[in-house]
Design a protein around this motif. Sequence first.
Motif, PDB file in Angstrom:
ATOM      1  N   LYS A 144       0.992  -1.020   0.129  1.00  0.00           N
ATOM      2  CA  LYS A 144      -0.023  -0.014   0.010  1.00  0.00           C
ATOM      3  C   LYS A 144       0.783   1.291   0.067  1.00  0.00           C
ATOM      4  CE  LYS A 144      -3.853   2.267   2.469  1.00  0.00           C
ATOM      5  NZ  LYS A 144      -4.518   2.089   3.706  1.00  0.00           N
ATOM      6  N   TRP A 197      -6.970   4.128  -0.757  1.00  0.00           N
ATOM      7  CA  TRP A 197      -6.311   3.254  -2.020  1.00  0.00           C
ATOM      8  C   TRP A 197      -7.081   2.215  -2.617  1.00  0.00           C
ATOM      9  CZ3 TRP A 197      -2.692   2.152  -5.234  1.00  0.00           C
ATOM     10  CH2 TRP A 197      -2.398   0.846  -5.434  1.00  0.00           C
ATOM     11  N   PRO A 199      -7.408  -1.102  -4.536  1.00  0.00           N
ATOM     12  CA  PRO A 199      -6.460  -1.991  -5.027  1.00  0.00           C
ATOM     13  C   PRO A 199      -6.867  -2.296  -6.545  1.00  0.00           C
ATOM     14  CG  PRO A 199      -7.947  -2.958  -3.659  1.00  0.00           C
ATOM     15  CD  PRO A 199      -8.244  -1.412  -3.598  1.00  0.00           C
TER      16      PRO A 199
END
Length: 305
Positions: A144, A197, A199
């Motif tokens: 991350k 974030w 993914p």
Amino acid sequence: MDREWGSKPGSGGAASAQNEAIDRRERLRRLALETIDLAKDPYFMRNHLGSYECKLCLTLHNNEGNYLAHTQGKRHQTNLAKRAAREAKDAPAQPQPHKRKLALKKSVKIGRPGYRVTKQFDPETKQRSLLFQIEYPEIEDNAKPRHRFMSSFEQRVQACDKRYQYLLFAAEPYETVGFKIPSTEIDKAANKFFTHWDPDSKMFTLQLYFKVKLQEPNKPPPPPPPSNGLSAPPPPPPQGLPPRMPPAPGSQPPPPPPSFTNGPPRHMPPPPPMVGGQMGGYPARPPPPPPMQGFPAQPPPPPPR
């Protein structure tokens, strides 16, 4: 006659064991003088007689070289080993701190990530904001991106300027990218600062708001410009004393007027009345002379000769 034993003629003879020991100590003394600092030796002491003592072995020495040769000897080294063993035995056993061994991860950088920066303005709160969108399509699995704020005095790439700060983004195997933003206080409220974030799309989003600078309340607003294009005249200066404000409720009354040491002030009598254009009690002023009429008389001409 050939000599097959002993030393050669003129060489001074073979050195005995005593001479070899003296020469060895002299070489050790010269070497110790070049490498050892006596000021840091805890057992070196100079007494009142001018000689030197070894506080560990309790020996006397005439000069520094003799003491340094003693420190390289067997007696001094044996006493040092005994002292270290005794101190280690008397010292309490302390638990050793657990040190984590971090393995430095070496990875090959593949370049800078793609990014997009959007400037925004909130008309309700009058706040400016920045939206950062960083793309990491080749980021490592289960990784991350990270971010941090850096002061202008921490970096060594540009000249230090306290008006700006830096926002850094990092993720393996990409290079760390930084953005130069104003050094204004950032609003860390929950709805004003957030990160996300994704993914699936491999995009890292960060949005921040800058706090609004409050204006000084005591500073008066500037006067409006005149409509006819001429400069407005300056305000007149205040004249006289300002009006006395009424006392606040609950405050003490004003102090009484000052007292006079010689009694109350005396009143001056009025001047005497005017009688016939002159003040009574004073003699009359003589009348002024009449004005001159015509030209002044000329002197007579001189008699003929």
